[in-house]
Design an enzyme around this catalytic site. Structure first.
Site, PDB file in Angstrom:
ATOM      1  N   SER A 207       6.700  -2.114   4.722  1.00 26.81           N
ATOM      2  CA  SER A 207       5.845  -2.910   5.624  1.00 26.81           C
ATOM      3  C   SER A 207       6.646  -3.289   6.570  1.00 26.81           C
ATOM      4  O   SER A 207       7.583  -4.396   6.452  1.00 26.81           O
ATOM      5  CB  SER A 207       5.398  -4.136   4.641  1.00 26.81           C
TER       6      SER A 207
ATOM      7  N   MET B 261      -3.569  -7.798  11.483  1.00 26.31           N
ATOM      8  CA  MET B 261      -4.213  -9.126  11.217  1.00 26.31           C
ATOM      9  C   MET B 261      -5.081  -9.608  12.451  1.00 26.31           C
ATOM     10  O   MET B 261      -4.468  -9.515  13.491  1.00 26.31           O
ATOM     11  CB  MET B 261      -3.591 -10.128  10.774  1.00 26.31           C
TER      12      MET B 261
ATOM     13  N   ASP C 133       0.496  -3.711   9.308  1.00 24.79           N
ATOM     14  CA  ASP C 133      -0.674  -4.741   8.721  1.00 24.79           C
ATOM     15  C   ASP C 133      -0.918  -4.979  10.022  1.00 24.79           C
ATOM     16  O   ASP C 133      -0.333  -5.796  10.817  1.00 24.79           O
ATOM     17  CB  ASP C 133       0.136  -5.701   7.987  1.00 24.79           C
TER      18      ASP C 133
ATOM     19  N   ASP D 148       0.446  -3.623  -2.928  1.00 24.72           N
ATOM     20  CA  ASP D 148       0.820  -4.313  -1.911  1.00 24.72           C
ATOM     21  C   ASP D 148       0.789  -5.823  -2.059  1.00 24.72           C
ATOM     22  O   ASP D 148       0.062  -6.415  -2.151  1.00 24.72           O
ATOM     23  CB  ASP D 148       0.010  -4.089  -0.529  1.00 24.72           C
TER      24      ASP D 148
ATOM     25  N   MET E 137      -6.516  -5.911   7.889  1.00 29.89           N
ATOM     26  CA  MET E 137      -6.946  -7.172   7.350  1.00 29.89           C
ATOM     27  C   MET E 137      -7.836  -7.760   8.746  1.00 29.89           C
ATOM     28  O   MET E 137      -7.433  -8.862   9.084  1.00 29.89           O
ATOM     29  CB  MET E 137      -5.722  -7.804   6.961  1.00 29.89           C
TER      30      MET E 137
ATOM     31  N   GLY F 174      -2.328 -11.631   4.357  1.00 29.84           N
ATOM     32  CA  GLY F 174      -2.003 -12.553   5.505  1.00 29.84           C
ATOM     33  C   GLY F 174      -0.937 -12.784   5.765  1.00 29.84           C
ATOM     34  O   GLY F 174      -0.522 -13.247   6.966  1.00 29.84           O
TER      35      GLY F 174
ATOM     36  N   HIS G  27       4.054   1.430   6.327  1.00 25.69           N
ATOM     37  CA  HIS G  27       2.899   0.500   6.290  1.00 25.69           C
ATOM     38  C   HIS G  27       2.797  -0.633   7.467  1.00 25.69           C
ATOM     39  O   HIS G  27       3.684  -1.479   7.465  1.00 25.69           O
ATOM     40  CB  HIS G  27       3.000  -0.243   4.935  1.00 25.69           C
TER      41      HIS G  27
ATOM     42  N   MET H  75      -4.567  -5.258  -3.763  1.00 30.42           N
ATOM     43  CA  MET H  75      -3.826  -6.397  -3.305  1.00 30.42           C
ATOM     44  C   MET H  75      -3.035  -7.249  -4.457  1.00 30.42           C
ATOM     45  O   MET H  75      -4.001  -7.585  -5.089  1.00 30.42           O
ATOM     46  CB  MET H  75      -4.500  -7.290  -2.317  1.00 30.42           C
TER      47      MET H  75
ATOM     48  N   HIS I 211      -2.908  -0.840   7.483  1.00 36.35           N
ATOM     49  CA  HIS I 211      -3.738  -1.895   6.620  1.00 36.35           C
ATOM     50  C   HIS I 211      -4.605  -2.839   7.692  1.00 36.35           C
ATOM     51  O   HIS I 211      -4.066  -3.654   8.091  1.00 36.35           O
ATOM     52  CB  HIS I 211      -2.855  -2.553   5.575  1.00 36.35           C
TER      53      HIS I 211
END
Ligand code: DX5
Ligand code: ZN
Length: 214
Positions: A7, A36, A34, A174, A67, A141, A32, A136, A65
């Site tokens: 990540s 957000m 993330d 994750d 979020m 977050g 990966h 998850m 991913h």
């Protein structure tokens, strides 16, 4: 087949290109990323220009991913950036089947992410068509949180549903994944292991990847 996904949230952003190359040399399988939005989760990470830069620099596949609320936004943009896999949270949309189809129509593998409280039964009717499920194992977050043990039971339950239905989706985990928690998840049937702080803080990432693969 077990795959390891660093990540990049845990990487040193001031030297991102080198971090990408080092993880590829160490044997990482997929990156990966993330995303957000400060709404679905109480944090903001990075956005589309950064995803584009990473995707252009990386020589292994890229997994986004989301979020975010409104996960249907920007799906064609991810295709343009040659992203390979996109997951979104079932808690973030009224129409998960439609979002899944949109991702797949854009030529990418579609995944559904489940927060720690969300039962795997909630996606039972999507399992024949989904490409992967992201369990998850922390609250989404933030990186660097501790693995939530009760989430591991959901992996086994989902693995049983996969076998009994003869489905071929992958199970991704994750949050708080290190060599010990990876072993717990592996025994329950997980295939894709996201690791942020453990992997990037490791003095020997090649060894850490091998150990997580088991
Ligand atoms: C958390 C993110 C994770 C995070 C994992 O919301 O989805 O991908 O970067 O980081 P670690 O491995 O440090 O828990
Ligand atoms: Zn993630």
């Amino acid at each position: 087949m077990v795959k390891i996904l660093p990540s990049l949230l845990a990487s040193d952003f001031t030297r991102l290109g080198q971090e990408i190359e080092d993880m590829e040399t160490a044997g990482a399988d997929i990156f990966h990323l993330d995303i957000m939005d400060g709404q679905f989760v109480p944090n903001i990470s990075f956005g589309l220009p950064v995803v584009k830069a990473i995707s252009e620099h990386a020589s292994i596949p890229v997994d986004v991913h989301l979020m975010t609320n409104q996960p249907e936004q920007f799906i064609p943009e991810f295709k343009e950036m040659e992203v390979d896999m996109v997951s979104f949270h079932i808690e973030a949309t009224q129409h998960p089947h439609r979002v899944m189809q949109l991702i797949q129509k854009n030529g990418m593998r579609a995944g559904i992410a489940l927060n720690p409280h969300t039962p795997v039964q909630s996606i039972k009717h999507l399992l024949p068509e989904i490409d992967f499920v992201l369990i998850m194992t922390v609250n989404p977050g933030f990186g660097g949180q501790s693995f939530i043990g009760s989430c591991a039971d959901k992996i086994g339950e989902l693995n049983d549903m996969r076998s009994s239905g003869r489905f071929d989706f992958d199970i991704e985990v994750d949050g708080g994944i290190d060599h010990e928690t990876a072993a717990i998840c592996r025994r329950r049937g997980a295939d894709l292991f996201v690791s942020g702080s453990y992997l990037f803080q490791s003095v020997n990432p090649r060894q850490a990847i091998l150990e997580m693969k088991g």
